[in-house]
Design an enzyme around this catalytic site. Structure first.
Site, PDB file in Angstrom:
ATOM      1  N   SER A   1     -42.317  -6.606  35.918  1.00  0.00           N
ATOM      2  CA  SER A   1     -42.854  -7.201  34.689  1.00  0.00           C
ATOM      3  C   SER A   1     -41.863  -7.991  33.847  1.00  0.00           C
ATOM      4  CB  SER A   1     -43.486  -6.112  33.816  1.00  0.00           C
ATOM      5  OG  SER A   1     -44.763  -5.773  34.303  1.00  0.00           O
TER       6      SER A   1
ATOM      7  N   SER B   1     -46.816  -5.104  27.838  1.00  0.00           N
ATOM      8  CA  SER B   1     -46.745  -5.571  29.229  1.00  0.00           C
ATOM      9  C   SER B   1     -48.145  -5.762  29.814  1.00  0.00           C
ATOM     10  CB  SER B   1     -45.932  -4.597  30.092  1.00  0.00           C
ATOM     11  OG  SER B   1     -45.445  -5.226  31.248  1.00  0.00           O
TER      12      SER B   1
ATOM     13  N   LYS C   1     -37.308  -6.844  27.670  1.00  0.00           N
ATOM     14  CA  LYS C   1     -38.541  -6.578  28.433  1.00  0.00           C
ATOM     15  C   LYS C   1     -38.218  -5.653  29.587  1.00  0.00           C
ATOM     16  CE  LYS C   1     -42.860  -7.034  29.493  1.00  0.00           C
ATOM     17  NZ  LYS C   1     -42.803  -5.641  30.060  1.00  0.00           N
TER      18      LYS C   1
ATOM     19  N   LYS D   1     -42.686 -11.559  32.903  1.00  0.00           N
ATOM     20  CA  LYS D   1     -43.427 -11.999  31.722  1.00  0.00           C
ATOM     21  C   LYS D   1     -42.555 -12.738  30.715  1.00  0.00           C
ATOM     22  CE  LYS D   1     -47.022  -8.449  32.121  1.00  0.00           C
ATOM     23  NZ  LYS D   1     -46.602  -7.436  33.106  1.00  0.00           N
TER      24      LYS D   1
END
Length: 349
Positions: free
Chosen positions: A54, A109, A215, A57
């Site tokens: 993820s 997320s 993140k 992203k």
């Protein structure tokens, strides 16, 4: 011939550098990069290609910030029905502003948010992926291939390196809205369908005093991935770790090592730059800062060279070298003396 002036910056008193043997890096691949200069302060298999989950992203977010209308209401369509894993739980035909979708994307997320964003920006997921790969090339991410906007890797896979993801974060960090989103611990939003309250899943934000955002990601194939930005005493760094079984402790340890052993120095200060040659005054338009370690002090030099011709006002170059390697070039300009006109000259003019 060029006139060359060498200026030794003997006033610098940095701290000690550290090496891999001094750390307890738990990641398969990792890197620490200075967010300002791009200098690599630590790396471990940083160019090894891996699944990134993820942290994908980050690219989805920055493209939407650059290309989208943040205040536009976006409708969730059939694209959300195929999504699984982490989600903000959008309902079919639910409307939400793009800026709110980006908070859901980065804080929670949201895989469903990622495909809604992709469709809004590019018309469909495939065209958005093309935009992702184009942007990656522009940034210099030579070992990165995106195939989706979310990071799930059971059907399509996203590959990158710790180095490339650091480059991406360095680029994204220049965007004020990106910094604001990733620095947010809690966010609330209300649509016609329901109200949302999101807490940031990236646990280091709030737990580690110098963390400014980032993140996290995870899939069984990619393992735990994490990108964080951290700041202390004017030194801003990005840390990336891939396939890391103790990612939060690892990032805090790496950040502490860097902050203990490096200091950011304003090597060229445009406001204080003062160079006089043959009664002529020279100046620069840009300042330059760089993180340094103690043993590098005697190997740092600044050289100002004067050219034979003037090109677009530029009369020379200031070069900063470390260990005889040029790390920065800054254009050099000359201050023109304004001639005083007497009363008769003014009358004739």
């Amino acid at each position: 011939m060029k006139k060359v002036l060498v200026i030794l910056l003997l006033f610098l008193i940095p701290l000690n550098v550290f090496g891999k043997e001094d750390t307890f890096d738990t990641a398969k691949s990792s890197i620490v990069m200075d967010l300002d200069s791009g200098r690599i302060l630590y790396e471990n298999n940083s160019h090894e290609k891996r699944l990134i989950a993820s942290i994908t992203k980050i690219m989805t977010c920055i493209i939407a910030l650059e290309e989208g209308d943040l205040n536009k209401e976006v409708t969730a369509g059939d694209e959300i029905l195929k999504m699984y894993g982490t989600s903000i739980y959008l309902e079919l035909n639910e409307k939400m502003k793009l800026i709110d979708l980006l908070y859901g994307l980065m804080l929670r997320s949201g895989n469903d948010a990622s495909v809604v964003i992709a469709k809004e920006i590019a018309g469909n997921e495939e065209k958005f992926v093309e935009m992702m790969n184009k942007k990656a090339k522009e940034i210099g991410m030579k070992d990165t291939t995106f195939n989706n906007p979310h990071g799930l890797d059971e059907e399509t896979k996203n590959y990158s390196t710790a180095y490339d993801m650091a480059l991406l974060t360095k680029y994204a960090y220049q965007n004020k809205t990106y910094r604001k989103i990733t620095n947010t611990e809690k966010y609330s939003v209300k649509t016609d369908n329901k109200s949302y309250l999101w807490y940031n899943r990236m646990k280091l934000l709030g737990d580690y005093e110098y963390c400014t955002g980032g993140k996290n990601g995870y899939t069984p194939s990619a393992g735990k991935t994490l990108v964080t930005t951290n700041e202390k005493d004017d030194l801003e760094i990005v840390i990336v770790s891939l396939y890391d079984n103790d990612e939060y402790n690892n990032h805090e340890t790496l950040a502490e090592e860097i902050f203990s052993n490096y200091k950011n120095y304003n090597i060229l200060n445009k406001k204080k730059f003062n160079l006089n040659i043959d009664n002529k005054k020279y100046y620069i338009k840009r300042s330059f800062s760089y993180p340094l370690a103690n043993e590098e002090k005697d190997n740092l030099k600044v050289l100002a060279s004067i050219d034979d011709e003037i090109i677009k006002g530029k009369v020379g170059t200031v070069k900063v070298t470390l260990n005889n390697k040029v790390i920065k070039k800054v254009p050099l300009y000359i201050k023109e003396e304004k001639k005083k006109e007497n009363i008769f000259t003014k009358i004739f003019s």
